[in-house]
Design a protein around this motif. Structure first.
Motif, PDB file in Angstrom:
ATOM      1  N   LEU A 167       0.743  -1.292  -0.006  1.00 37.09           N
ATOM      2  CA  LEU A 167       0.225   0.031  -0.033  1.00 37.09           C
ATOM      3  C   LEU A 167       0.958   1.402  -0.228  1.00 37.09           C
ATOM      4  O   LEU A 167       0.524   2.230  -0.860  1.00 37.09           O
ATOM      5  N   GLU A 168       1.838   1.360   0.945  1.00 37.49           N
ATOM      6  CA  GLU A 168       2.900   2.559   0.989  1.00 37.49           C
ATOM      7  C   GLU A 168       3.475   2.810  -0.489  1.00 37.49           C
ATOM      8  O   GLU A 168       3.834   3.830  -0.576  1.00 37.49           O
ATOM      9  N   ARG A 169       3.547   1.888  -1.300  1.00 41.02           N
ATOM     10  CA  ARG A 169       4.288   1.985  -2.725  1.00 41.02           C
ATOM     11  C   ARG A 169       2.928   2.302  -3.621  1.00 41.02           C
ATOM     12  O   ARG A 169       3.344   3.060  -4.663  1.00 41.02           O
ATOM     13  N   VAL A 170       1.829   1.725  -3.621  1.00 41.67           N
ATOM     14  CA  VAL A 170       1.067   1.657  -4.685  1.00 41.67           C
ATOM     15  C   VAL A 170       0.173   2.943  -4.355  1.00 41.67           C
ATOM     16  O   VAL A 170      -0.404   3.685  -5.646  1.00 41.67           O
ATOM     17  N   VAL A 171      -0.532   3.073  -3.361  1.00 34.04           N
ATOM     18  CA  VAL A 171      -1.401   4.110  -3.333  1.00 34.04           C
ATOM     19  C   VAL A 171      -1.192   5.521  -3.556  1.00 34.04           C
ATOM     20  O   VAL A 171      -1.865   6.097  -4.172  1.00 34.04           O
ATOM     21  N   PRO A 172       0.214   6.081  -3.434  1.00 31.59           N
ATOM     22  CA  PRO A 172       0.411   7.181  -3.912  1.00 31.59           C
ATOM     23  C   PRO A 172       0.155   7.379  -5.525  1.00 31.59           C
ATOM     24  O   PRO A 172       0.096   8.353  -6.053  1.00 31.59           O
ATOM     25  N   VAL A 173       0.935   6.317  -6.288  1.00 36.91           N
ATOM     26  CA  VAL A 173       0.547   6.270  -7.578  1.00 36.91           C
ATOM     27  C   VAL A 173      -0.868   6.285  -7.822  1.00 36.91           C
ATOM     28  O   VAL A 173      -1.083   7.186  -8.957  1.00 36.91           O
ATOM     29  N   ALA A 174      -1.759   5.361  -7.274  1.00 37.82           N
ATOM     30  CA  ALA A 174      -3.144   5.678  -7.453  1.00 37.82           C
ATOM     31  C   ALA A 174      -3.495   6.935  -7.425  1.00 37.82           C
ATOM     32  O   ALA A 174      -4.319   7.412  -8.288  1.00 37.82           O
ATOM     33  N   GLU A 175      -3.180   7.590  -6.387  1.00 35.29           N
ATOM     34  CA  GLU A 175      -3.893   9.082  -5.846  1.00 35.29           C
ATOM     35  C   GLU A 175      -3.242   9.918  -7.026  1.00 35.29           C
ATOM     36  O   GLU A 175      -4.242  10.768  -7.518  1.00 35.29           O
ATOM     37  N   ALA A 176      -1.907   9.877  -7.537  1.00 37.39           N
ATOM     38  CA  ALA A 176      -1.427  10.820  -8.234  1.00 37.39           C
ATOM     39  C   ALA A 176      -2.145  10.762  -9.735  1.00 37.39           C
ATOM     40  O   ALA A 176      -2.359  11.524 -10.546  1.00 37.39           O
ATOM     41  N   ASN A 177      -2.677   9.615  -9.907  1.00 31.55           N
ATOM     42  CA  ASN A 177      -3.428   9.216 -11.274  1.00 31.55           C
ATOM     43  C   ASN A 177      -4.725   9.225 -11.078  1.00 31.55           C
ATOM     44  O   ASN A 177      -5.549   8.732 -12.117  1.00 31.55           O
ATOM     45  N   LYS A 178      -5.377   9.417  -9.997  1.00 33.44           N
ATOM     46  CA  LYS A 178      -6.972   9.326  -9.937  1.00 33.44           C
ATOM     47  C   LYS A 178      -7.370   7.974 -10.336  1.00 33.44           C
ATOM     48  O   LYS A 178      -8.544   7.854 -10.812  1.00 33.44           O
ATOM     49  N   VAL A 179      -7.065   6.947  -9.666  1.00 41.57           N
ATOM     50  CA  VAL A 179      -7.401   5.556  -9.874  1.00 41.57           C
ATOM     51  C   VAL A 179      -7.799   5.076  -8.773  1.00 41.57           C
ATOM     52  O   VAL A 179      -6.815   4.705  -7.639  1.00 41.57           O
ATOM     53  N   ARG A 180      -9.084   4.478  -8.538  1.00 39.51           N
ATOM     54  CA  ARG A 180      -9.557   4.134  -6.819  1.00 39.51           C
ATOM     55  C   ARG A 180      -8.890   2.456  -7.004  1.00 39.51           C
ATOM     56  O   ARG A 180      -9.285   1.732  -7.881  1.00 39.51           O
ATOM     57  N   LEU A 181      -8.347   2.297  -5.949  1.00 38.84           N
ATOM     58  CA  LEU A 181      -7.947   0.803  -5.784  1.00 38.84           C
ATOM     59  C   LEU A 181      -8.993   0.148  -4.718  1.00 38.84           C
ATOM     60  O   LEU A 181      -9.150   0.773  -3.645  1.00 38.84           O
ATOM     61  N   ALA A 182      -9.583  -0.889  -5.079  1.00 41.65           N
ATOM     62  CA  ALA A 182     -10.569  -1.617  -4.594  1.00 41.65           C
ATOM     63  C   ALA A 182     -10.293  -3.102  -4.083  1.00 41.65           C
ATOM     64  O   ALA A 182      -9.889  -4.013  -5.095  1.00 41.65           O
ATOM     65  N   CYS A 183      -9.848  -3.059  -2.862  1.00 42.47           N
ATOM     66  CA  CYS A 183      -9.142  -4.528  -2.434  1.00 42.47           C
ATOM     67  C   CYS A 183     -10.583  -5.482  -2.074  1.00 42.47           C
ATOM     68  O   CYS A 183     -11.265  -4.809  -1.325  1.00 42.47           O
ATOM     69  N   HIS A 184     -10.391  -6.623  -2.428  1.00 42.94           N
ATOM     70  CA  HIS A 184     -11.572  -7.693  -1.946  1.00 42.94           C
ATOM     71  C   HIS A 184     -11.191  -8.186  -0.651  1.00 42.94           C
ATOM     72  O   HIS A 184      -9.774  -8.541  -0.401  1.00 42.94           O
ATOM     73  N   PRO A 185     -12.154  -8.632   0.440  1.00 45.52           N
ATOM     74  CA  PRO A 185     -11.567  -9.029   1.537  1.00 45.52           C
ATOM     75  C   PRO A 185     -11.295 -10.734   1.416  1.00 45.52           C
ATOM     76  O   PRO A 185     -11.448 -11.211   0.243  1.00 45.52           O
ATOM     77  N   HIS A 186     -10.599 -11.054   2.354  1.00 42.35           N
ATOM     78  CA  HIS A 186     -10.417 -12.606   2.213  1.00 42.35           C
ATOM     79  C   HIS A 186     -11.375 -13.365   2.432  1.00 42.35           C
ATOM     80  O   HIS A 186     -12.324 -13.424   3.489  1.00 42.35           O
ATOM     81  N   ASP A 187     -11.879 -14.371   1.407  1.00 38.27           N
ATOM     82  CA  ASP A 187     -12.854 -15.116   1.302  1.00 38.27           C
ATOM     83  C   ASP A 187     -12.480 -16.570   1.768  1.00 38.27           C
ATOM     84  O   ASP A 187     -11.932 -17.227   0.937  1.00 38.27           O
ATOM     85  N   PRO A 188     -13.312 -17.266   2.645  1.00 41.17           N
ATOM     86  CA  PRO A 188     -13.935 -16.587   3.886  1.00 41.17           C
ATOM     87  C   PRO A 188     -12.926 -16.334   5.069  1.00 41.17           C
ATOM     88  O   PRO A 188     -11.802 -16.731   4.859  1.00 41.17           O
ATOM     89  N   LEU A 189     -13.313 -15.667   6.054  1.00 40.34           N
ATOM     90  CA  LEU A 189     -12.754 -15.679   7.362  1.00 40.34           C
ATOM     91  C   LEU A 189     -12.412 -17.178   7.847  1.00 40.34           C
ATOM     92  O   LEU A 189     -13.158 -17.968   7.448  1.00 40.34           O
ATOM     93  N   THR A 190     -11.294 -17.325   8.088  1.00 44.31           N
ATOM     94  CA  THR A 190     -10.765 -18.783   8.532  1.00 44.31           C
ATOM     95  C   THR A 190     -10.087 -18.612  10.007  1.00 44.31           C
ATOM     96  O   THR A 190      -9.563 -17.459  10.320  1.00 44.31           O
ATOM     97  N   ARG A 191     -10.058 -19.656  10.637  1.00 48.82           N
ATOM     98  CA  ARG A 191      -9.686 -19.722  11.985  1.00 48.82           C
ATOM     99  C   ARG A 191      -8.172 -19.277  11.819  1.00 48.82           C
ATOM    100  O   ARG A 191      -7.554 -19.906  11.082  1.00 48.82           O
ATOM    101  N   PRO A 192      -7.313 -18.654  12.811  1.00 44.25           N
ATOM    102  CA  PRO A 192      -5.870 -18.494  12.779  1.00 44.25           C
ATOM    103  C   PRO A 192      -5.229 -19.824  12.629  1.00 44.25           C
ATOM    104  O   PRO A 192      -5.334 -20.750  13.111  1.00 44.25           O
ATOM    105  N   GLY A 193      -4.184 -19.525  11.787  1.00 41.99           N
ATOM    106  CA  GLY A 193      -3.338 -20.761  11.455  1.00 41.99           C
ATOM    107  C   GLY A 193      -3.732 -21.522  10.546  1.00 41.99           C
ATOM    108  O   GLY A 193      -3.054 -22.562  10.148  1.00 41.99           O
ATOM    109  N   TYR A 194      -5.151 -21.337  10.045  1.00 44.58           N
ATOM    110  CA  TYR A 194      -5.506 -22.354   9.031  1.00 44.58           C
ATOM    111  C   TYR A 194      -4.682 -22.562   7.829  1.00 44.58           C
ATOM    112  O   TYR A 194      -4.172 -21.243   7.055  1.00 44.58           O
ATOM    113  N   ARG A 195      -4.110 -23.610   7.504  1.00 42.65           N
ATOM    114  CA  ARG A 195      -3.372 -23.782   6.270  1.00 42.65           C
ATOM    115  C   ARG A 195      -1.745 -22.955   6.588  1.00 42.65           C
ATOM    116  O   ARG A 195      -1.234 -22.500   5.722  1.00 42.65           O
ATOM    117  N   GLY A 196      -1.712 -22.650   7.710  1.00 46.80           N
ATOM    118  CA  GLY A 196      -0.422 -21.773   8.271  1.00 46.80           C
ATOM    119  C   GLY A 196      -0.341 -20.479   8.113  1.00 46.80           C
ATOM    120  O   GLY A 196       0.718 -19.804   8.237  1.00 46.80           O
TER     121      GLY A 196
END
Length: 334
Positions: A167-196
């Motif tokens: 984010l610290e590297r990409v968000v400034p570039v997106a802001e300078a170019n007026k492009v919205r960055l839309a991140c998808h949540p982790h699907d689904p929530l899993t218990r901590p440590g699931y598959r490491g």
């Protein structure tokens, strides 16, 4: 806000221009449809031809997918970002920044992406209404809890470091170019440590932390209502406050408008009229807090018929358009 849809490049190559015409005929004008092939090969010329093809069908290209897919690191074009591997992640981030600059120059104002190691875990599908086959997750039925990806063991602190580095590297570039960055949540929530892995973007609290990193009006969410519902004990009662929190802060850049039955660690994905959430109420809340983006179907059940993909999505489009019109709102983004 207005009805929209998404289609990956490989699927677009399969359904072709006929499907673009079908979307226009169904009243879907705004789309997130990717060119075929590697995103790192999407030159200005490739993207310009793609936009021309979309425009010829009477559609508008609102958004494309960056080379950070929902399928996780084992199938990503840019795995080093979530693997935390230097110097490769810097090179891959540079490629993403170049793509954002190119899209901006062509008038595409939004991109979506995932910061995902595990992909989308599911257990055996189950039958739903009329025998439709439903994507399902029952955490107590998982059999791969100890099977690691190439990322190995990744705890919450390591996950946040890799996300923050990006984010610290990409968000400034997106802001300078007026492009919205839309991140998808982790699907689904899993218990901590699931598959490491500790998945930190699987619930509303993690997403609140996420949008506070590299604060910018161009840093927000591909707000998957279904995924967020999958993290809740009572989605019907809880989802409204979460929509209000992110929507009132202008952090919703795209909506995956899908419903589920169940909740935290145990659910099936269903058509929007057939789940536990009141989707009409949800749409009213999006409108109330000023969400301005595509409202699109996602993850429809596998139904019978000669064209199950097209039919299920057509039903979902009609449902969404019907909700808009029942409230006296224009669903077409005209």
């Amino acid at each position: 806000m207005y009805v929209g849809t998404q289609l990956g490049g490989d699927k677009f190559a399969e359904v072709g221009d006929r499907y673009l015409r079908q979307l226009a005929q169904l009243g879907v004008r705004h789309v997130c449809i990717d060119p075929a092939g590697s995103a790192y090969g999407w030159t200005r010329e490739v993207l310009a031809r793609h936009i021309e093809r979309i425009d010829k069908a009477g559609l508008v290209l609102d958004m494309v997918q960056l080379p950070l897919p929902s399928s996780g690191v084992d199938r990503s074009e840019a795995p080093a970002i979530m693997l935390g591997q230097d110097p490769e992640r810097g090179q891959q981030i540079d490629g993403i920044c170049t793509l954002i600059e190119t899209l901006s120059g062509l008038g595409v104002a939004s991109v979506k992406y995932n910061l995902n190691i595990l992909g989308i875990p599911r257990t055996a599908s189950e039958r739903g209404r009329g025998g439709a086959l439903l994507s399902t997750f029952r955490h107590d039925q998982t059999s791969d809890d100890t099977v690691l990806t190439r990322a190995g063991l990744v705890d919450a602190d390591e996950s946040w470091e890799r996300i923050t580095y990006f984010l610290e590297r990409v968000v400034p570039v997106a802001e300078a170019n007026k492009v919205r960055l839309a991140c998808h949540p982790h699907d689904p929530l899993t218990r901590p440590g699931y598959r490491g892995v500790d998945r930190v973007l699987g619930d509303a609290e993690g997403l609140k932390t996420f949008v506070s990193i590299a604060e910018s009006p161009y840093h927000g969410l591909n707000f998957c209502q279904g995924t967020i519902a999958e993290s809740l004990d009572n989605p019907r009662d809880e989802i409204g406050a979460i929509i209000r929190w992110f929507g009132s802060r202008k952090k919703i850049f795209n909506v995956h408008f899908r419903n589920i039955k169940g909740g935290r660690y145990s659910f099936t994905e269903v058509l929007p009229d057939n789940g536990d959430m009141d989707m009409a109420d949800s749409l009213r809340i999006y409108k109330e807090v000023g969400v301005d983006c595509m409202i699109m179907p996602d993850h429809v059940p596998d139904i019978d018929g000669e064209a199950p993909f097209e039919t299920a999505f057509a039903f979902a489009f009609g449902y969404i358009i019907g909700l808009f019109q029942a409230n006296g709102w224009d669903p077409y983004g005209a």
